[in-house]
Design a protein around this motif. Structure first.
Motif, short mmCIF file in Angstrom:
data_model
loop_
_atom_site.label_atom_id
_atom_site.label_comp_id
_atom_site.label_asym_id
_atom_site.label_seq_id
_atom_site.Cartn_x
_atom_site.Cartn_y
_atom_site.Cartn_z
N UNK A 145 134.10 44.26 -32.34
CA UNK A 145 133.86 44.06 -33.76
C UNK A 145 132.42 43.91 -34.20
N UNK A 146 131.48 43.92 -33.26
CA UNK A 146 130.07 43.78 -33.60
C UNK A 146 129.22 44.60 -32.64
N UNK A 147 128.12 45.13 -33.16
CA UNK A 147 127.15 45.74 -32.23
C UNK A 147 126.59 44.62 -31.36
N UNK A 148 126.27 44.94 -30.12
CA UNK A 148 125.78 43.91 -29.20
C UNK A 148 124.51 43.26 -29.74
N UNK A 149 123.65 44.05 -30.36
CA UNK A 149 122.40 43.48 -30.86
C UNK A 149 122.63 42.46 -31.97
N UNK A 150 123.73 42.64 -32.71
CA UNK A 150 124.05 41.65 -33.73
C UNK A 150 124.42 40.33 -33.06
N UNK A 151 125.23 40.43 -32.01
CA UNK A 151 125.59 39.21 -31.27
C UNK A 151 124.36 38.53 -30.68
N UNK A 152 123.44 39.35 -30.18
CA UNK A 152 122.24 38.76 -29.58
C UNK A 152 121.34 38.15 -30.64
N UNK A 153 121.33 38.75 -31.81
CA UNK A 153 120.42 38.29 -32.86
C UNK A 153 120.74 36.86 -33.27
N UNK A 154 122.02 36.57 -33.33
CA UNK A 154 122.42 35.24 -33.78
C UNK A 154 121.82 34.14 -32.89
N UNK A 155 121.47 34.53 -31.67
CA UNK A 155 120.98 33.54 -30.72
C UNK A 155 119.47 33.57 -30.54
#
Lengths: 317, 317
Positions: free
Chosen positions: B213-223
């Motif tokens: 449901x999300x691009x990996x970079x979006x998941x990484x960005x949150x952190x």
């Protein structure tokens, strides 16, 4: 340093291809003829013969050999006939695929081939397997083993003779600290072994020996009885600094086994005949008090024996 | 895709060399003339001009430029005039030497250059610095950063289009697990990013996006707010999958800073003009609602501005 004997007047590749084709025809195969040609041609000549053979008979010479020959003799002829970079690519692939993974093969290829040759192996690997050597090694290993093997096959090592003595001293100290702590997979320990030029690493290890009273491999040996990682680590160091000692050992272990290890024997003979086989023969004689060709002749037989002994430079070309 | 404008009838290298030599002579330097020649020749042409210049005037053109020019304009002309592999070698060295280490430069070079070009960079690096790129990167980094950067610069990545969808699915799952566990420097996580081909990695990341449901970079960005390692990790992924987005971002950050970051600006313009600058310009316009050349012209001045704008394809060749 090479043991290969090439005749003074090499036949034209057209003639060699025709003779080989004859050796395959009719009842049975003329193995002697095959040996008398292929075991006495260098890599460039074999490559030409393959090209001419394919153009003339519309079949890859390797395919023809595969149909005609069998078992250890076949493997020796096939490996020998391959272009060196293709051969190493093939051996590398095999070593990541086999159920008994043979990581020594990867160490040999990564540590004893000149940097540009290792690069050509990677190109041949990609051309043949549609993947990089790095991704296969990374996928088929884990833990400390991956930590050591992956940078070994990845680094494009510098090959100049330049040595920085300050650096040699400081890195010998790091190596010694890590060995004392038994931290054999420490980041810096692996970094030094896998990225420094052979000349620099040689200076570092010499300093280690002078300063701490023992060669590093001796220190590692005391710990390595049942430890495959440490055995591999010692092979890395030997391959980088005294390759002929490494190959002597592989030959010794292959020949002295209950039942010869033909894979190791064939690999070393086919890969080193054109490189440093004379030096390996010297080393073998010194360490085993018997000439290598005689040891091989005692342990093998038939066409396989004839092929290996021809590559070792026995008899006339 | 390149923005470089080369005239239809390119002068002979002898004439270009003579004009450049004139531009350096007498009182002052004719910067306009230098730009009108060098900013409109491709890499092969510039290399020829350098050879002819050296043979005719017994001086390296780069040395002459170094004496005549200064500050940002000098850096832009020098970087541009260098052969691409030499230029990348120079930038890599700089990025491991600088007191403010700029690891983005290494990521760019490792992840956006075709595999064979990266190999040429390593050769140029060794020829110039008598060391391998790998050993310098390894020595100047540590911990997670080394774990990521070293294999990135080391791997000779496969470049074929072959994609294994099974593998994409299984490795997307691994990536997602590691992201969920915040194990961003996990061995397998890094192995997948640093060894898989761009095509394979693209399939894996697309599957990640579809399945989770999300691009990996979006998941990484949150952190990644204050985490330099995570920022670099995102740059790696962007460079491997959408290089023009990465370069747009470097340009945007360089131009929008209080005081332009001329190093970033010069680097991107000189390294991408012959590659994908048109695509970067599109991306820039889309993201900033102003054409890149106008944004640069607003933020720079004089010969430096003229040089960059000429490389972006403005005006006649």
């Amino acid at each position: 340093m090479a043991s290969l004997k090439v005749p003074t007047n090499v036949p034209r590749p057209e003639d060699d291809a025709e003779q080989l084709h004859k050796a395959f025809s009719g009842w049975g195969t003329n193995e002697k003829l095959i040996i008398s040609i292929l075991a006495h041609r260098n890599a460039a000549q074999r490559s030409l013969i393959r090209s001419v053979y394919a153009a003339t008979y519309n079949e890859d010479l390797l395919k023809a050999l595969d149909k005609e020959l069998s078992s250890d003799f076949e493997r020796a002829v096939m490996l020998w006939t391959l272009d060196p970079a293709e051969r190493d690519a093939y051996l590398s692939k095999e070593s990541t695929k086999m159920f008994t993974k043979n990581n020594w093969v990867l160490v040999e290829i990564a540590c004893t081939r000149p940097a540009l040759e290792l690069f050509k192996v990677k190109q041949a690997y990609q051309a043949r397997y549609k993947k990089s050597l790095e991704e296969d090694v990374a996928q088929h290993t884990s833990g400390d083993l991956r930590k050591l093997l992956l940078p070994l096959v990845s680094t494009f090592r510098y090959e100049g003779d330049d040595v920085n003595m300050m650096l040699a001293r400081s890195e010998a100290k790091i190596l010694h600290e890590k060995v004392s702590e038994k931290a054999y997979s420490d980041d810096d320990f692996i970094r030094i072994l896998t990225t420094r030029s052979k000349a620099q690493l040689g200076a570092t290890l010499n300093h280690y020996n002078n300063e701490y009273g023992n060669a590093i491999n001796k220190n590692l040996k005391e710990e390595s009885d049942d430890n495959d990682y440490l055995k591999l680590l010692r092979a890395v160091i030997t391959c980088l600094t005294y390759p002929e000692k490494h190959f002597e050992k592989v030959l010794r272990l292959s020949i002295n086994k209950m039942g010869t290890d033909e894979w190791g024997l064939t690999r070393v003979v086919t890969t080193r005949t054109e490189v440093d086989m004379e030096r390996i023969k010297e080393e073998y004689q010194r360490r085993n008090s018997i000439p290598l060709d005689r040891a091989i002749a005692k342990d093998t037989s038939g066409d396989y024996e004839d092929m290996l002994v021809a590559l070792l430079g026995h008899g006339d070309a």
